[in-house]
Design an enzyme around this catalytic site. Structure first.
Site, PDB file in Angstrom:
ATOM      1  N   HIS A  47       0.892  -1.108  -0.065  1.00  0.00           N
ATOM      2  CA  HIS A  47      -0.028  -0.109   0.016  1.00  0.00           C
ATOM      3  C   HIS A  47       0.887   1.139  -0.016  1.00  0.00           C
ATOM      4  O   HIS A  47       2.163   1.254   0.325  1.00  0.00           O
ATOM      5  CB  HIS A  47      -0.919   0.099   1.269  1.00  0.00           C
ATOM      6  N   GLU A  76      -2.834  -7.350   7.062  1.00  0.00           N
ATOM      7  CA  GLU A  76      -1.466  -7.218   7.840  1.00  0.00           C
ATOM      8  C   GLU A  76      -1.736  -8.067   9.027  1.00  0.00           C
ATOM      9  O   GLU A  76      -2.751  -8.524   9.576  1.00  0.00           O
ATOM     10  CB  GLU A  76      -1.475  -5.588   8.108  1.00  0.00           C
TER      11      GLU A  76
END
Length: 193
Positions: A14, A88
């Site tokens: 990201h 994550e």
């Protein structure tokens, strides 16, 4: 042993968040992109346009989803698919610690596989199994996917691909993972910094 399907794919971390700038462990804390991260995602979209991805698979956490959404604006024919297993690593009560402290914990785990940091932290083995499951979902359904997720995911991906560990990759850079002759080749296509 946990493994992933031997099919080529692209991976991108990201774009930058304020916590990245502060070098803090984000985990499941749902931090948005900052302005620099949005610009990085737009630059990533330009790189991705030349690959004609039909599907973008992303973690549902805001920083990855926002990056994928910006990429999808350029790749208007691409379908965006949320994959919960691509989140994550959950760092429990340790979310918000410095990245350096997080790296130290990871190094202890690498030298002592039975080490468990406790405090609600997802174990490295559980994380690895979850990531392999998510990646295999993406690879089973697509010939050339783009997967947009997180830095710790890439660290575990190195383990799964049996390549040297990369502690941190640049935000919003495009990485091509290619199976070849019983091993994997991983190429950084470009960095937006």
């Amino acid at each position: 042993m946990t493994s992933i399907l031997r099919k080529p794919f692209h991976f991108a971390r990201h774009g930058t968040t304020d916590w990245n700038v502060l070098q803090l462990c984000q985990g499941h804390t749902d931090i948005p992109l900052n302005e620099a991260g949005r610009k990085e995602a737009a630059a990533l979209a330009q790189k991705a346009a030349s690959f004609n991805f039909s599907h973008l698979y992303t973690s549902p956490l805001r920083r990855a989803l926002e990056t994928a959404s910006i990429v999808q604006q350029t790749l208007s024919n691409s379908q965006l698919i949320l994959v919960d297993e691509l989140k994550e690593r959950h760092w429990g009560q340790l979310e918000g610690i410095s990245s350096l402290e997080m790296y130290r914990i990871e190094e202890i785990e690498e030298s002592n596989p039975s080490f468990n940091p406790g405090r609600g932290v997802e174990t490295r083995d559980c994380f690895k199994v979850r990531i392999a499951k998510g990646l295999n979902r993406c690879l089973a359904n697509d010939e050339k996917p783009l997967i947009i997720a997180h830095g710790r995911l890439f660290l575990v991906l190195c383990e799964l691909l049996q390549i040297p560990l990369v502690r941190q990759i640049p935000n919003a850079s495009l990485i091509h993972c290619i199976p070849a002759h019983g091993t994997w080749t991983v190429n950084l296509i470009g960095s937006n910094r």
